[in-house]
Design a protein around this motif. Structure first.
Motif, short mmCIF file in Angstrom:
data_model
loop_
_atom_site.label_atom_id
_atom_site.label_comp_id
_atom_site.label_asym_id
_atom_site.label_seq_id
_atom_site.Cartn_x
_atom_site.Cartn_y
_atom_site.Cartn_z
N GLU A 240 0.91 -1.15 -0.05
CA GLU A 240 0.00 0.03 0.15
C GLU A 240 1.00 1.30 0.04
O GLU A 240 0.57 2.06 -0.56
N LEU A 241 2.12 1.24 0.65
CA LEU A 241 2.88 2.29 0.59
C LEU A 241 3.49 2.73 -0.54
O LEU A 241 3.50 3.77 -1.29
N TYR A 242 3.93 1.35 -1.32
CA TYR A 242 4.02 1.63 -2.75
C TYR A 242 3.17 2.40 -3.85
O TYR A 242 3.24 2.94 -4.58
N LYS A 243 1.66 1.94 -3.59
CA LYS A 243 0.59 2.44 -4.23
C LYS A 243 0.55 4.10 -3.90
O LYS A 243 0.40 4.76 -5.06
N MET A 244 0.81 4.52 -2.71
CA MET A 244 0.84 5.72 -2.45
C MET A 244 1.89 6.57 -2.98
O MET A 244 1.60 7.65 -3.41
N ILE A 245 3.12 5.95 -3.43
CA ILE A 245 4.30 6.49 -4.09
C ILE A 245 3.69 6.59 -5.35
O ILE A 245 3.85 7.70 -5.83
N ASP A 246 3.37 5.66 -5.96
CA ASP A 246 2.67 5.61 -7.32
C ASP A 246 1.75 6.70 -7.85
O ASP A 246 1.65 7.25 -8.77
N GLU A 247 0.84 7.01 -6.70
CA GLU A 247 -0.20 7.75 -6.76
C GLU A 247 0.31 9.27 -6.69
O GLU A 247 -0.62 10.20 -6.70
N LYS A 268 -6.53 3.92 6.74
CA LYS A 268 -7.67 3.79 6.26
C LYS A 268 -7.92 3.05 5.00
O LYS A 268 -8.40 2.20 4.84
N ARG A 269 -6.62 3.10 4.19
CA ARG A 269 -6.45 2.32 3.21
C ARG A 269 -6.00 0.76 3.34
O ARG A 269 -6.65 -0.11 2.82
N ILE A 270 -5.59 0.52 4.53
CA ILE A 270 -5.26 -1.05 5.10
C ILE A 270 -6.53 -1.49 5.38
O ILE A 270 -6.81 -2.61 4.99
N PHE A 271 -7.13 -0.61 6.17
CA PHE A 271 -8.79 -1.29 6.68
C PHE A 271 -9.55 -1.71 5.66
O PHE A 271 -10.25 -2.49 5.61
#
Length: 308
Positions: A240-247, A268-271
């Motif tokens: 999810e951290l990688y996704k936040m970087i990608d976004e 919130k994203r992990i939940f």
């Protein structure tokens, strides 16, 4: 240009006391395609007839010269527009390979792996035979396909999980696509499922889990804590951290001052990801899951980012 959302591919679930199988859309004899699950950044291309240009997307954003998704937008600018102009209603989905969890051979990075096409006009996905034809026509790199034939069994599908021409050691896993059930509006079960190798699974395996989690013997908090430990894993948080970087929510190199952004978004994203992928377990954990999930998420985030 309006962006087509990426397909959410569910992880295969076995039929146990705690989960309901989601494999009911696959039947012996169905036409399936088995492909490598590439661990890259979600990316897409579409032809915009109003501007006569190719538009590049990440999972949630339209890309430009200020937000390139680690060079994906730059690569799209090198493509000839004319071949794509024949398909103004198509969205071409691919994985842009940058360094995430899985280690690949050096020459595999900085390349796109094309795997799906969506027809916006007809609101349907194209069969893989047509996707492969388009890959050849448009000179796109088609994702490695291991099998194209009748569905035999899930054991047969899993026999391809360690195959890869680009992974250094063990690949992430496979994606199984049911062409017989493709776009079936009457089906309540997915026609595409992923199977992830245990080393990279986003849910922690525990052979003694049912015995430990017996709700008749454990208090609700202890049960919830066990479930959180199993599904709020390092792999899930890291992905999810990688996704936040990608976004573009987080910078490529996360600094201490960025932890405020992490804290505001990541729990919130992990939940939400746990609810999507492990809904039965989240429900079983009950009222304690939310708070415990947030705490476990931030603990993993600190360890991943700062190496604690």
């Amino acid at each position: 240009m309006e962006q087509k959302k990426f397909m959410n591919i569910s992880r295969i679930k076995e039929d146990t006391e705690l989960t309901v199988a989601n494999t009911g859309g696959f039947h012996v004899g169905d036409h399936i395609v088995i492909q490598e699950k590439v661990d890259g950044s979600n990316s897409a291309i579409a032809y915009d007839k109003e501007t006569n240009k190719l538009v590049a997307f990440s999972r949630r954003q339209t890309l430009d010269y200020n937000n390139t998704l680690n060079g994906f937008w730059n690569w799209v600018q090198t493509l000839a527009v004319e071949p794509f102009s024949k398909y103004p209603n198509y969205v071409f989905f691919m994985e842009w390979l940058t360094k995430h969890t899985i280690k690949y051979i050096p020459e595999a990075y900085g390349k796109s792996y094309f795997y799906d096409v969506y027809n916006k006009k007809n609101e349907c996905y194209l069969p893989q035979s047509e996707v492969k034809r388009l890959a050849d026509e448009l000179n796109l790199r088609y994702v490695q396909t291991f099998y194209d034939g009748e569905f035999i069994s899930w054991e047969h599908c899993m026999s391809f999980m360690h195959k890869s021409d680009i992974a250094v050691n063990i690949p992430e896993g496979i994606v199984v696509k049911n062409q017989t059930e493709l776009n079936n509006p009457n089906s309540r079960t997915p026609f595409v499922l992923k199977i992830v190798n245990s080393q990279f699974s986003e849910i922690k395996k525990d052979n003694h889990r049912q015995k430990v989690e017996n709700p008749q013997k454990l208090a609700a908090k202890a049960k919830a804590s066990e479930i959180v430990e199993q599904i709020v894993t390092k792999n899930r948080v890291q992905k999810e951290l990688y996704k936040m970087i990608d976004e573009g929510i987080l910078p490529q190199k996360i600094e201490p001052q960025d932890m405020r952004i992490v804290a505001q978004n990541l729990p919130k994203r992990i939940f939400e990801d746990c609810v999507k992928e492990e809904k039965e377990l989240v429900v079983e954990a009950g009222e304690f899951f939310g708070k415990m999930c947030g705490s476990a998420t931030m603990n993993w985030a600190k360890k991943i980012i700062f190496g604690e």
